[in-house]
Write a protein that holds these residues in place. Structure first.
Motif, PDB file in Angstrom:
ATOM      1  N   ILE A  95       0.842  -1.205   0.000  1.00  0.00           N
ATOM      2  CA  ILE A  95       0.000   0.000   0.000  1.00  0.00           C
ATOM      3  C   ILE A  95       0.876   1.253   0.000  1.00  0.00           C
ATOM      4  N   ASN A  96       1.889   1.271   0.858  1.00  0.00           N
ATOM      5  CA  ASN A  96       2.757   2.452   0.942  1.00  0.00           C
ATOM      6  C   ASN A  96       3.533   2.670  -0.351  1.00  0.00           C
ATOM      7  N   THR A 152       1.141   3.713  -3.204  1.00  0.00           N
ATOM      8  CA  THR A 152       0.634   5.063  -2.964  1.00  0.00           C
ATOM      9  C   THR A 152       1.691   6.088  -3.343  1.00  0.00           C
ATOM     10  N   LEU A 198       1.807   6.245  -7.064  1.00  0.00           N
ATOM     11  CA  LEU A 198       0.656   6.981  -7.580  1.00  0.00           C
ATOM     12  C   LEU A 198       0.869   8.484  -7.442  1.00  0.00           C
ATOM     13  N   ILE A 199       1.280   8.920  -6.254  1.00  0.00           N
ATOM     14  CA  ILE A 199       1.512  10.353  -6.041  1.00  0.00           C
ATOM     15  C   ILE A 199       2.702  10.819  -6.878  1.00  0.00           C
ATOM     16  N   TYR A 226      -1.190  14.212   1.782  1.00  0.00           N
ATOM     17  CA  TYR A 226      -1.346  12.785   2.107  1.00  0.00           C
ATOM     18  C   TYR A 226      -0.700  12.474   3.456  1.00  0.00           C
ATOM     19  N   PHE A 252      -2.232  10.805   6.701  1.00  0.00           N
ATOM     20  CA  PHE A 252      -1.644   9.549   7.185  1.00  0.00           C
ATOM     21  C   PHE A 252      -1.365   9.627   8.686  1.00  0.00           C
ATOM     22  N   PRO A 273      -7.773   3.681   3.663  1.00  0.00           N
ATOM     23  CA  PRO A 273      -6.599   2.809   3.495  1.00  0.00           C
ATOM     24  C   PRO A 273      -5.461   3.117   4.452  1.00  0.00           C
ATOM     25  N   PHE A 274      -5.457   4.298   5.083  1.00  0.00           N
ATOM     26  CA  PHE A 274      -4.341   4.673   5.951  1.00  0.00           C
ATOM     27  C   PHE A 274      -4.132   3.655   7.066  1.00  0.00           C
ATOM     28  N   SER A 292      -2.182   0.631   6.145  1.00  0.00           N
ATOM     29  CA  SER A 292      -0.769   0.826   5.817  1.00  0.00           C
ATOM     30  C   SER A 292       0.106   0.905   7.064  1.00  0.00           C
ATOM     31  N   THR A 318      -4.720   0.018  -4.937  1.00  0.00           N
ATOM     32  CA  THR A 318      -3.696   1.061  -5.026  1.00  0.00           C
ATOM     33  C   THR A 318      -2.709   0.755  -6.149  1.00  0.00           C
ATOM     34  N   ALA A 368      -1.986   3.054  -9.401  1.00  0.00           N
ATOM     35  CA  ALA A 368      -0.622   3.513  -9.661  1.00  0.00           C
ATOM     36  C   ALA A 368      -0.168   3.137 -11.063  1.00  0.00           C
TER      37      ALA A 368
END
Length: 268
Positions: free
Chosen positions: A159-160, A163, A166-167, A184, A188, A213-214, A217, A248, A252
């Motif tokens: 997930i991390n 993410t 993606l960012i 974000y 988080f 989702p936080f 993670s 995620t 991404a």
């Protein structure tokens, strides 16, 4: 040879290269680690509060176990990919990665994974010893529980990492995606249980945190490892975590492909 086979054969080499880079830039690694020690500050604050009376079901030992485990999980599952992607996209260095036969995201993943042993060697022994001294009596996991812990750590890392990918991919279309990352990161810290255990939130805010989702993670593996999560919910929660990881990753990859097309079209 298919792309997957090629990546699998190259991955051990990529890990060795990534470890060599982490060792070469160990000062930068140390700075990164020092910026992720906020749980120790939270530990001191909440332990002081709990000395007079428990907070919910958290006494001083419970806060110690929780925040030391937060520190361990964060070091094992954190990712800094967004900064690397921003730099390489804006400088054009990414074009060199795109010419190689290995997908850049696989190379980025190897770099991130290769740094974990160094982070572990530098900080985890201290945290684990402190955890054993202060709260060791609560950690007697069975083999299936250890399997769940490992699966939850892998899910949190996925997930991390995705993410961050993606960012980071937003840098293809905006000046810098680090501003998005700052937003974000603020979310988080609140909703991942990084500063405050989620069960101490007001009921309505806790319900919101548990569907984002936080939590999966960071807080979810910690809740598993510290016994805060009902064992009967562990498998269903793990399935939710991995669903977030898959979603995620899909987002991404879509953002990456769209960004690379734009990057190539403009002569990147």
């Amino acid at each position: 040879m298919s792309g997957i086979e090629r990546a699998l054969r190259a991955f051990p080499t990529l890990l060795r290269v990534g470890l060599a880079a982490a060792l070469a830039y160990r000062a930068e690694m140390l700075i990164w680690m020092l910026t992720t020690t906020m749980p120790l500050v939270s530990l001191a604050l909440w332990s002081a509060v709990a000395e007079s009376a428990p907070v919910g079901r958290f006494g001083a030992d419970d806060f110690t176990a929780y925040f030391l485990t937060i520190l361990i999980v964060r070091q094992l599952t954190g990712s800094w990919l967004v900064w690397e992607m921003n730099m390489e996209i804006k400088s054009g260095v990414l074009s060199q990665r795109l010419l190689k036969p290995i997908h850049p995201l696989i190379a980025y993943a190897a770099d991130n994974l290769a740094a974990i042993p160094l982070r572990a060697a530098l900080c985890l022994p201290i945290a684990i010893i402190a955890l054993a001294v202060t709260s060791g009596d609560r950690f007697h996991p069975t083999l299936p529980e250890v399997g769940l812990w490992i699966a939850s750590l892998v899910g949190a890392w996925l997930i991390n990492f995705f993410t961050m990918a993606l960012i980071g991919s937003l840098a293809f279309v905006i000046e810098s995606s680090t501003a998005v990352f700052d937003v974000y990161l603020a979310a988080f810290m609140v909703f991942a249980g990084y500063l405050v255990p989620l069960e101490l939130f007001p009921a309505w805010l806790g319900d919101v945190a548990r569907v984002l989702p936080f939590r999966y993670s960071l807080a979810f593996p910690v809740e598993l490892m510290t016994g805060l999560l009902d064992p009967g919910r562990a498998l269903s929660e793990l399935a939710v975590q991995w669903a977030f990881a898959a979603g995620t990753a899909a987002l991404a990859l879509v953002a990456w492909r769209a960004g690379v097309r734009r990057f190539s079209a403009f002569g990147g």
